[in-house]
Design an enzyme around this catalytic site. Sequence first.
Site, PDB file in Angstrom:
ATOM      1  N   ASN A  10       0.679  -1.193  -0.132  1.00 43.99           N
ATOM      2  CA  ASN A  10       0.184  -0.052  -0.048  1.00 43.99           C
ATOM      3  C   ASN A  10       0.929   1.333   0.002  1.00 43.99           C
ATOM      4  O   ASN A  10       2.008   1.265   0.334  1.00 43.99           O
ATOM      5  CB  ASN A  10      -0.996   0.033   1.367  1.00 43.99           C
ATOM      6  CG  ASN A  10      -2.227   0.670   0.978  1.00 43.99           C
ATOM      7  OD1 ASN A  10      -2.148   1.448  -0.109  1.00 43.99           O
ATOM      8  ND2 ASN A  10      -3.408   0.410   1.838  1.00 43.99           N
ATOM      9  N   HIS A  11       0.451   2.414  -0.318  1.00 42.65           N
ATOM     10  CA  HIS A  11       1.150   3.527  -0.094  1.00 42.65           C
ATOM     11  C   HIS A  11       0.256   4.345   1.034  1.00 42.65           C
ATOM     12  O   HIS A  11      -0.778   4.509   1.248  1.00 42.65           O
ATOM     13  CB  HIS A  11       0.894   4.611  -1.503  1.00 42.65           C
ATOM     14  CG  HIS A  11       1.399   3.740  -2.821  1.00 42.65           C
ATOM     15  ND1 HIS A  11       2.840   3.976  -3.274  1.00 42.65           N
ATOM     16  CD2 HIS A  11       1.299   2.974  -3.855  1.00 42.65           C
ATOM     17  CE1 HIS A  11       3.286   3.526  -4.156  1.00 42.65           C
ATOM     18  NE2 HIS A  11       1.970   2.681  -4.619  1.00 42.65           N
TER      19      HIS A  11
END
Length: 202
Positions: free
Chosen positions: A75-76
């Site tokens: 994920n960012h």
Amino acid sequence: MRRILEFAARKISDFRFVQGRNNILDCTSVVGLGSIVTGSHFGYLSGCNRNCEIDLAWIGNYTEIASNVRIGPRNHSFSNFTITDFVYMNREHVYGKKGEYVNRIGHDVWIGANAIILTGVEIGNGAVVAAGSIVPKSVPPYAIVGGNPARFIKWRFPKEVQAKLEETQWFLLKKEDVLLRREELERIVGFDRGGFMTHYMD
């Protein structure tokens, strides 16, 4: 006979073991062509169809995952000063705590095509995720969820039936033993085999 063998060969060619690494796969597990599975556990008679990406997931027994499903964990972080990931020297944005499963998918779960299961989500035994859903939160056992974001639709079985099924622990048995108890288990859920067959033959 030749046509049957040709059909079987085509179906077998649809599946391969396994792009990815550090996996624990039961000998009955099947991973579809083009799927990438990394650091994950597949239980007895569980599998995924084509073009799935599954990272650091523990998947129980008798669980079916349709094509193009994505299960965590990358994920960012948009709370940091940058979205890009070069600042994470230990790849913590990818793997979280080293050596742990990030997502847990229970026994006898169905995940429909093109669903996305986000990082850290757990899906309970017997749950169903509708095709195309994006699942940001954990799903309780025997819940049917769908949508973006995925929302509760209904229970697969009433609570008292859920409890009886869990008590049997049938999903820890091999298929031969499940078949010996099939009628008992179908009575618990009130499954009408005749009605089911009639519905799909009409």
